[in-house]
Motif scaffolding. Structure first.
Motif, PDB file in Angstrom:
ATOM      1  N   THR B  15       0.835  -1.206   0.000  1.00 51.77           N
ATOM      2  CA  THR B  15       0.000   0.000   0.000  1.00 51.77           C
ATOM      3  C   THR B  15       0.865   1.250   0.000  1.00 51.77           C
ATOM      4  O   THR B  15       0.594   2.207  -0.722  1.00 51.77           O
ATOM      5  CB  THR B  15      -0.929   0.002   1.221  1.00 51.77           C
ATOM      6  OG1 THR B  15      -1.693  -1.205   1.210  1.00 51.77           O
ATOM      7  CG2 THR B  15      -1.878   1.187   1.183  1.00 51.77           C
ATOM      8  N   GLU B  16       1.920   1.229   0.798  1.00 47.01           N
ATOM      9  CA  GLU B  16       2.822   2.383   0.823  1.00 47.01           C
ATOM     10  C   GLU B  16       3.571   2.534  -0.492  1.00 47.01           C
ATOM     11  O   GLU B  16       3.747   3.632  -1.002  1.00 47.01           O
ATOM     12  CB  GLU B  16       3.846   2.223   1.942  1.00 47.01           C
ATOM     13  CG  GLU B  16       3.315   2.517   3.320  1.00 47.01           C
ATOM     14  CD  GLU B  16       4.384   2.243   4.345  1.00 47.01           C
ATOM     15  OE1 GLU B  16       5.140   3.159   4.679  1.00 47.01           O
ATOM     16  OE2 GLU B  16       4.486   1.084   4.808  1.00 47.01           O
ATOM     17  N   GLU B  17       4.050   1.401  -1.014  1.00 51.25           N
ATOM     18  CA  GLU B  17       4.885   1.459  -2.218  1.00 51.25           C
ATOM     19  C   GLU B  17       4.065   1.478  -3.507  1.00 51.25           C
ATOM     20  O   GLU B  17       4.586   1.751  -4.575  1.00 51.25           O
ATOM     21  CB  GLU B  17       5.846   0.259  -2.247  1.00 51.25           C
ATOM     22  CG  GLU B  17       6.909   0.302  -1.160  1.00 51.25           C
ATOM     23  CD  GLU B  17       8.022   1.297  -1.467  1.00 51.25           C
ATOM     24  OE1 GLU B  17       7.813   2.203  -2.286  1.00 51.25           O
ATOM     25  OE2 GLU B  17       9.102   1.157  -0.876  1.00 51.25           O
ATOM     26  N   GLN B  18       2.786   1.106  -3.419  1.00 52.08           N
ATOM     27  CA  GLN B  18       1.911   0.990  -4.584  1.00 52.08           C
ATOM     28  C   GLN B  18       2.438  -0.075  -5.543  1.00 52.08           C
ATOM     29  O   GLN B  18       2.172  -0.043  -6.744  1.00 52.08           O
ATOM     30  CB  GLN B  18       1.721   2.362  -5.259  1.00 52.08           C
ATOM     31  CG  GLN B  18       1.193   3.394  -4.262  1.00 52.08           C
ATOM     32  CD  GLN B  18       0.857   4.749  -4.834  1.00 52.08           C
ATOM     33  OE1 GLN B  18      -0.061   5.378  -4.360  1.00 52.08           O
ATOM     34  NE2 GLN B  18       1.579   5.214  -5.846  1.00 52.08           N
ATOM     35  N   ASP B  19       3.177  -0.991  -5.006  1.00 59.30           N
ATOM     36  CA  ASP B  19       3.814  -2.079  -5.749  1.00 59.30           C
ATOM     37  C   ASP B  19       4.196  -3.168  -4.760  1.00 59.30           C
ATOM     38  O   ASP B  19       4.413  -2.868  -3.587  1.00 59.30           O
ATOM     39  CB  ASP B  19       5.163  -1.612  -6.351  1.00 59.30           C
ATOM     40  CG  ASP B  19       5.031  -1.022  -7.725  1.00 59.30           C
ATOM     41  OD1 ASP B  19       4.495  -1.709  -8.592  1.00 59.30           O
ATOM     42  OD2 ASP B  19       5.497   0.113  -7.918  1.00 59.30           O
ATOM     43  N   LEU B  57      -8.061   3.328   0.182  1.00 62.39           N
ATOM     44  CA  LEU B  57      -7.440   3.771   1.439  1.00 62.39           C
ATOM     45  C   LEU B  57      -7.574   5.283   1.598  1.00 62.39           C
ATOM     46  O   LEU B  57      -7.266   6.042   0.683  1.00 62.39           O
ATOM     47  CB  LEU B  57      -5.962   3.386   1.477  1.00 62.39           C
ATOM     48  CG  LEU B  57      -5.224   3.841   2.748  1.00 62.39           C
ATOM     49  CD1 LEU B  57      -5.751   3.122   3.981  1.00 62.39           C
ATOM     50  CD2 LEU B  57      -3.725   3.648   2.618  1.00 62.39           C
ATOM     51  N   ARG B  63      -6.146  10.713   0.296  1.00 63.47           N
ATOM     52  CA  ARG B  63      -6.716   9.600  -0.466  1.00 63.47           C
ATOM     53  C   ARG B  63      -5.626   8.974  -1.327  1.00 63.47           C
ATOM     54  O   ARG B  63      -4.853   9.698  -1.954  1.00 63.47           O
ATOM     55  CB  ARG B  63      -7.829  10.071  -1.404  1.00 63.47           C
ATOM     56  CG  ARG B  63      -8.964  10.786  -0.719  1.00 63.47           C
ATOM     57  CD  ARG B  63      -9.896   9.804  -0.020  1.00 63.47           C
ATOM     58  NE  ARG B  63     -11.088  10.455   0.489  1.00 63.47           N
ATOM     59  CZ  ARG B  63     -11.142  11.159   1.631  1.00 63.47           C
ATOM     60  NH1 ARG B  63     -10.058  11.315   2.348  1.00 63.47           N
ATOM     61  NH2 ARG B  63     -12.272  11.708   2.045  1.00 63.47           N
ATOM     62  N   GLN B  64      -5.597   7.658  -1.386  1.00 64.61           N
ATOM     63  CA  GLN B  64      -4.641   7.003  -2.280  1.00 64.61           C
ATOM     64  C   GLN B  64      -5.194   7.026  -3.696  1.00 64.61           C
ATOM     65  O   GLN B  64      -6.309   6.568  -3.950  1.00 64.61           O
ATOM     66  CB  GLN B  64      -4.388   5.561  -1.856  1.00 64.61           C
ATOM     67  CG  GLN B  64      -3.292   4.897  -2.688  1.00 64.61           C
ATOM     68  CD  GLN B  64      -2.652   3.737  -1.976  1.00 64.61           C
ATOM     69  OE1 GLN B  64      -3.328   2.943  -1.354  1.00 64.61           O
ATOM     70  NE2 GLN B  64      -1.342   3.632  -2.069  1.00 64.61           N
ATOM     71  N   THR B  65      -4.405   7.566  -4.618  1.00 61.97           N
ATOM     72  CA  THR B  65      -4.871   7.682  -6.006  1.00 61.97           C
ATOM     73  C   THR B  65      -4.375   6.544  -6.887  1.00 61.97           C
ATOM     74  O   THR B  65      -4.939   6.291  -7.945  1.00 61.97           O
ATOM     75  CB  THR B  65      -4.405   9.021  -6.612  1.00 61.97           C
ATOM     76  OG1 THR B  65      -2.968   9.057  -6.610  1.00 61.97           O
ATOM     77  CG2 THR B  65      -4.944  10.206  -5.824  1.00 61.97           C
ATOM     78  N   GLN B  66      -3.303   5.890  -6.488  1.00 66.44           N
ATOM     79  CA  GLN B  66      -2.732   4.808  -7.318  1.00 66.44           C
ATOM     80  C   GLN B  66      -2.543   3.565  -6.437  1.00 66.44           C
ATOM     81  O   GLN B  66      -1.421   3.234  -6.056  1.00 66.44           O
ATOM     82  CB  GLN B  66      -1.379   5.235  -7.905  1.00 66.44           C
ATOM     83  CG  GLN B  66      -1.413   6.498  -8.739  1.00 66.44           C
ATOM     84  CD  GLN B  66      -2.086   6.315 -10.078  1.00 66.44           C
ATOM     85  OE1 GLN B  66      -2.464   5.197 -10.441  1.00 66.44           O
ATOM     86  NE2 GLN B  66      -2.234   7.383 -10.833  1.00 66.44           N
TER      87      GLN B  66
END
Lengths: 137, 126
Positions: B15-19, B57, B63-66
């Motif tokens: 979630t933090e790394e988006q990967d 999230l 807001r998380q966009t990616q």
């Protein structure tokens, strides 16, 4: 009149290392959402969560530039939760273990995060309804 | 040199790394002409569940966009000619054999792994 609860969380994981960090932040959000006062004692690697020099980067694998990637930064999460606390009539105190900060050279924390010691952790726990330790593995 | 990347720890800071960081570095190394394969074991087999959704999230006003999309990232890796293997028994133990799996994944039994390892010069267990 309802009793105002205070919860203390002790975090240990460094940013960008574990799914526990996201879970911990979601717990903080949920507690603040309910108007609870929240204390966080950041210990060991978690002191880098509030490091002011965190920076976003592009993601070439996804073909996105810096703005498009909009990479999460834990310092921004903390700032967002501090702002959220104010809207909910709650208080979020963020204390970093000072010796842990020194070891890692992450002394430049965002506004609202302060340096402290294990004595602060103990004091916060004593003044809280409950304390949850989320350790690293 | 051919390297097999073994991924066992799932959703490690995704979630933090988006990967997933190992899937990400596999993409990056493939971009540098590395010959790679990826083997998913343990909880990481959940990455082949094709309909997972990590979006939504929000923390305060942030807001998380990616959001992370490990299945799509694996699909993209396969399009770069990196085979992705998945341990069948680990899927079955988690009840995932019935869900829609990512197309192109090669399911392997544990007893086939020694032969798979033999096809690579090095095996990197992350």
């Amino acid at each position: 009149m309802a009793t105002k609860h205070t919860l203390t969380f002790v975090l240990m994981d460094a940013p960008f290392e574990s799914a526990r960090t996201t879970t911990a932040f979601r717990l903080l959000h949920a507690a603040l959402d309910r108007g609870y006062d929240v204390n966080v004692f950041a210990y060991e690697g978690a002191v880098a969560l509030s490091f002011a020099k965190q920076a976003q980067h592009p993601n070439a694998v996804h073909g996105r530039d810096v703005a498009q990637e909009d990479h999460p930064l834990s310092k921004n999460w903390i700032a967002a939760l501090m702002a959220h606390a104010r809207t909910r009539g709650a208080d979020l105190k963020w204390v970093n273990c000072g010796l842990c900060v020194d070891e890692r050279g992450v002394g430049e924390a965002i506004e609202g995060a302060r340096r402290g010691s294990p004595a602060d952790c103990w004091k916060m726990a004593q003044q809280s309804t409950a304390t949850l330790v989320i350790p690293t593995k | 040199m051919k390297v097999l990347q073994i991924v066992e720890t799932a959703y490690r800071a995704t979630t933090e790394e988006q990967d997933d960081t190992v899937i990400w570095i596999s993409h990056a190394m493939r971009g540098a002409s590395a010959e790679l394969g990826v083997l998913l074991t343990g909880n990481a087999v959940n990455y082949v569940a094709g309909e997972q959704d990590g979006s939504g999230l929000m923390l305060g006003a942030w807001r998380q966009t990616q959001p992370p999309a490990p299945a799509q990232d694996l699909a993209a890796l396969m399009r770069k000619d990196v085979p992705v293997y998945c341990v069948r028994e680990d899927l079955a133990e988690r009840g995932l054999m019935e869900c829609k799996l990512l197309e192109g994944i090669v399911l392997m039994s544990r007893n086939q792994l020694p032969r798979l390892f033999g096809e690579y010069d090095q095996v990197w267990r992350w």
